[in-house]
Enzyme design. Sequence first.
Site, short mmCIF file in Angstrom:
data_model
loop_
_atom_site.label_atom_id
_atom_site.label_comp_id
_atom_site.label_asym_id
_atom_site.label_seq_id
_atom_site.Cartn_x
_atom_site.Cartn_y
_atom_site.Cartn_z
N SER A 137 0.84 -1.19 0.00
CA SER A 137 0.00 0.00 0.00
C SER A 137 0.89 1.26 0.00
CB SER A 137 -0.96 -0.04 1.19
OG SER A 137 -2.03 0.87 1.03
N HIS A 153 -7.83 -5.66 -0.06
CA HIS A 153 -6.62 -4.85 0.10
C HIS A 153 -5.59 -5.52 1.02
CE1 HIS A 153 -4.21 -1.29 -0.22
NE2 HIS A 153 -4.23 -1.09 1.08
#
Length: 256
Positions: free
Chosen positions: A97, A231
Site C-alpha cells: 500500500s 486490500h
Amino acid sequence: MSVIPQNHVSAWARSFQPADERAPRMVCFPHAGGAASYYFPVSRALAGKVEVLAVQYPGRQDRHREPAISNIHTLAAQVFRALPKDKVGRTWLFGHSMGAALAFEVARLMEAELNETPTGLIVSGRRAPSRIREEAVHRQDDAGLIATVAALGGTDPATFADPETRRLFLPALRADYTAIETYRPVGIPRVTCPIHAFVGDADPLTTLEEAKAWREHTSGTFSMRVFKGDHFYLTARADKVVAEVSQLILSTPSHP
C-alpha cells in the site's frame, strides 16, 4: 500481550531474527498506519534464508513521541539515509500500500545516490505512481478516518476501541494518509531494477490494470501476481505470499 523481540539496526529499521550476512536482504515498508511489527511473521517465516529488515516510521509504537511525516519524498529520503548501505546489490525492497510507493522512491534514491541497483522491488496492494486517484481520506474528521481504515480490515479493532491508544495512533494515521494521497510524482519516474507487482483480485484501492501499470516504471523486467482477496489479501494469505516472495528472492541471482 506478547512482546516481539527486535534489534534496532537504527531508529528506522527493526530486525526480528538473527541475520546471516551472506543472505540476501529484504527491506519491508508498512502500509498507512502500519508499523515494523506487521512484518514479524514474514521475518520468522524467512529466517535463515533472507535477512528481513522492517522499517519503523516515526509517530508510532516506540517512536510515538516523534512527529509523523506527511510527505512521501521526505519520508523516503530519511529512510534511505538510515538504511544500511553494505549490500544494496543483494537487497530487495517490499512495500504494501503506502509502503509500495515508499519502497519505489527509496529504490530510486539508491540508484541515483549510490549508483547501485537493488536486486528487485516488490510492490503490493498499490496502483502505479502514474495512476492517480483523487482521494481525501486525510481530510475527514477522526470518526470518518477511523471508519475508512476499519472498513479495510488491516488494523486491529482494539486500536480504535481504547481512547488512549486511539489518541496516540490517529496523528500518525492522518499523516500517512496525507502523504500517500498527496503523492504526485512528476512524469513517469523509473527504476532499472525489476518490479514485481502483487495485488488482491478484489482490492477496492487497486485494480488489476492499475497494478499492471507498474510495468511503465522500470526499464528492467516486470511481473504481476494476483491473489484471492481484498486490500489486505497478504494477511489472509500469508503463507502463499511468503512462498512467492521466497521463490522470487532465492531464485534471482544477486549482483555485486
